[in-house]
Scaffold this motif. Sequence first.
Motif, short mmCIF file in Angstrom:
data_model
loop_
_atom_site.label_atom_id
_atom_site.label_comp_id
_atom_site.label_asym_id
_atom_site.label_seq_id
_atom_site.Cartn_x
_atom_site.Cartn_y
_atom_site.Cartn_z
N GLU A 26 86.00 31.30 115.35
CA GLU A 26 85.22 30.82 116.50
C GLU A 26 84.32 31.90 117.11
O GLU A 26 83.55 31.62 118.04
CB GLU A 26 86.16 30.29 117.59
N ALA A 27 84.40 33.11 116.62
CA ALA A 27 83.70 34.22 117.25
C ALA A 27 82.18 34.07 117.17
O ALA A 27 81.64 33.45 116.25
CB ALA A 27 84.11 35.54 116.61
N SER A 28 81.51 34.65 118.15
CA SER A 28 80.05 34.68 118.18
C SER A 28 79.56 36.03 117.65
O SER A 28 80.35 36.98 117.53
CB SER A 28 79.56 34.50 119.62
N PRO A 29 78.28 36.17 117.34
CA PRO A 29 77.75 37.47 116.91
C PRO A 29 77.99 38.58 117.94
O PRO A 29 78.29 39.72 117.56
CB PRO A 29 76.26 37.20 116.71
N PHE A 30 77.88 38.26 119.23
CA PHE A 30 78.12 39.28 120.25
C PHE A 30 79.58 39.71 120.22
O PHE A 30 79.89 40.91 120.33
CB PHE A 30 77.75 38.76 121.64
N GLU A 31 80.50 38.77 120.08
CA GLU A 31 81.92 39.11 120.02
C GLU A 31 82.24 39.91 118.76
O GLU A 31 83.11 40.79 118.79
CB GLU A 31 82.75 37.83 120.08
N ALA A 32 81.54 39.63 117.67
CA ALA A 32 81.73 40.42 116.45
C ALA A 32 81.31 41.87 116.67
O ALA A 32 81.95 42.80 116.17
CB ALA A 32 80.94 39.80 115.30
N MET A 33 80.23 42.07 117.43
CA MET A 33 79.80 43.43 117.76
C MET A 33 80.88 44.14 118.57
O MET A 33 81.19 45.32 118.34
CB MET A 33 78.49 43.38 118.54
N LEU A 34 81.48 43.44 119.54
CA LEU A 34 82.55 44.04 120.34
C LEU A 34 83.75 44.39 119.47
O LEU A 34 84.36 45.46 119.64
CB LEU A 34 82.97 43.08 121.45
N ALA A 35 84.11 43.50 118.56
CA ALA A 35 85.24 43.78 117.66
C ALA A 35 85.00 45.05 116.86
O ALA A 35 85.90 45.88 116.69
CB ALA A 35 85.47 42.59 116.73
N GLU A 36 83.77 45.22 116.38
CA GLU A 36 83.45 46.43 115.63
C GLU A 36 83.51 47.67 116.53
O GLU A 36 83.99 48.73 116.10
CB GLU A 36 82.06 46.32 115.00
N ALA A 37 83.06 47.54 117.77
CA ALA A 37 83.13 48.67 118.71
C ALA A 37 84.57 49.09 118.93
O ALA A 37 84.91 50.28 118.91
CB ALA A 37 82.47 48.29 120.03
N GLY A 38 85.45 48.10 119.17
CA GLY A 38 86.86 48.42 119.35
C GLY A 38 87.47 49.04 118.11
O GLY A 38 88.24 50.01 118.19
N ASP A 39 87.13 48.49 116.96
CA ASP A 39 87.70 48.98 115.70
C ASP A 39 87.29 50.43 115.43
O ASP A 39 88.12 51.27 115.07
CB ASP A 39 87.25 48.08 114.56
N ARG A 40 86.01 50.72 115.60
CA ARG A 40 85.53 52.06 115.32
C ARG A 40 86.07 53.07 116.33
O ARG A 40 86.31 54.24 116.00
CB ARG A 40 84.01 52.07 115.28
N THR A 41 86.28 52.63 117.57
CA THR A 41 86.85 53.51 118.59
C THR A 41 88.30 53.87 118.25
O THR A 41 88.69 55.05 118.27
CB THR A 41 86.79 52.85 119.98
#
Length: 615
Positions: free
Chosen positions: A231-246
């Motif tokens: 159900e994720a949106s492109p903006f939420e996918a960007m946030l997921a990547e930010a959290g993952d890389r952090t």
Amino acid sequence: MKKFIIIVCILVLLGFGLDTLYFRLGWYIELNPGAVPETFVRTEGDQIMMYDGKDYKPFEIKGVNLGSGKPGEWSTDFAIDKETYKRWFKYIQEMGANTIRIYTVQQDVFYNAFYEYNKDNENPLWLIHGVWVNDYTQNSHRDANSAGFKERFFSDCRTMIDVIHGNKKIGLGRMASAGSGFYLQDVSKWVIGYILGVEWEDVTVAYTNEQFADVNGANEYKGKYFYTSEEASPFEAMLAEAGDRTVEYESNRYKTQKLVAFSNWPTTDPFEYPEDIKRFFMKCAEVDVEHIKTTENFLSGQFASYHVYPYYPDYLTYVNDWSKLGFDDLTPYYTDGVLNTYRAYLSMLTRHHTMPVVISEFGVSTGRGMAQREKNLGRNQGNMSEKQQGKAIVDCYEDIKAAGCCGCCVFAWQDEWFKRTWNTMYAVNLKRTPYWSDYQTNEQYFGLLSFDPGSEKSVCYVDGDNSEWNDSDVVSKRGDMKLSMKYDEKFVYFMVQKDGLNIDSDKIYIPLDVTPKSGSSYYEEKKMLFDRAIDFIIELEGRKNSRVRVQERYEVLRSNYSENVYEFNAYLKDNIPAKDSPKFVNIDMILQTATPLIYNNLQAPAEVFETGKLT
């Protein structure tokens, strides 16, 4: 000798190069790639758990937001010194708080002070660290996946990790909306988590999602620590990547993990509202962190962070059919017989989320001006006394606890003179805001700690003691009455002296001429004549009926918001008052309220309140 000089130069260059690679560019060699990261804080269901040396036990965040501004300095000057920070930390802990939340990388003195305060403290203060995205980036042409947004955000997350571990050097201006200096103190043992991002602009979220709506895979992310649901949106996918890389960076380099949250607020909350509410508040985007999942490799866990104030945007005040929002019985949400929409909204958040919910901002302002009302319980954005502020904060905290949140952070620790707000900006020199305190701007007065003008004490206190006044302050005498005046960076003070003065029955009028280009020498309603044209008049007519009034031509509400409030254009010839108009009117402020929803009329005029009333 020549060889010696060459060797020294090579060593200096080598040292400079290594320093740059390690402290400035963040290069490192992972010496133990197989090691499992450690953590002292984690989530279990809807709770945050902290390790006490023997076991993990529930931990409630009782926090306060700490800004970087002080009087006379912009927040981006990061001018607070180490001793001030240490003194504030002591006050904050004595107040009963256990956590400080900061929004961005501070000047190095903050971390030095935090380290010195905590190092021998058996009961340390904890820290939640933020990563800022500046206003220009959010409000520019960029979507959240553009390099100027996404890669900058990811880089700043990585920088923040190095800062709290004491492995960073940042040059002045190298990081937007952040401090600079040599960050050599490791404070990571007292950092419980990160809140990544800011109050996302709904148009930025909507624009990103629209831009990538048809791009295959744009709404998907799968990393070692975070991944997205279907159900994720492109903006939420960007946030997921930010959290993952952090988390990946901290796990690999420092072998430790902290809690992670993504900033959110009602403007981008995950709920569906009735169409009229969405249209009026222009609610066009949602960010739902339930669409951002974590893997078993992330040992600490994720929590949901929200900024929630009782007055804005109070969507629920205008809801007619509560069943569509999942409420069958509103009885638990009444306080003293009045519907408590704040508690109801908080309950919506905790019911929606499967992870801990932290209200990382809440509070009310003691500014004289106001921008929003809370319709039901009166916890307004401004025009509240310090006593009312204290009660409102306690009441909000009780609502937060009753809703099942696992912590909160009061906004804010200190008043911030540099702040501005929409309904006073026309009257403020925006290049000079830190240098004087505008009591009409509510945004400056959320602090639990206030700043009085003066290096040691103010020129005057309104306390009935006239010992600080002298003959040089007298500006007018008439009969047995004497008028004195003082001023400082915050107020203009008047003192009226008269034999046998009775504040409840005597009527006193003080005319004020502030500009030679306007004003009237006659006040029609009171049948008063003046020897020069005046712009304002202070009317002291008892404790409950005193106010400041303004000549109608000089009324700023009329000149700025006539169409919103009076439903006419103030600049059409027939609507312009005469230069010497004898009419004086109340001084009102416009409020950002949903009057069209209240009256079911999109053309309904805006609400105002009388800010010129004296109490």
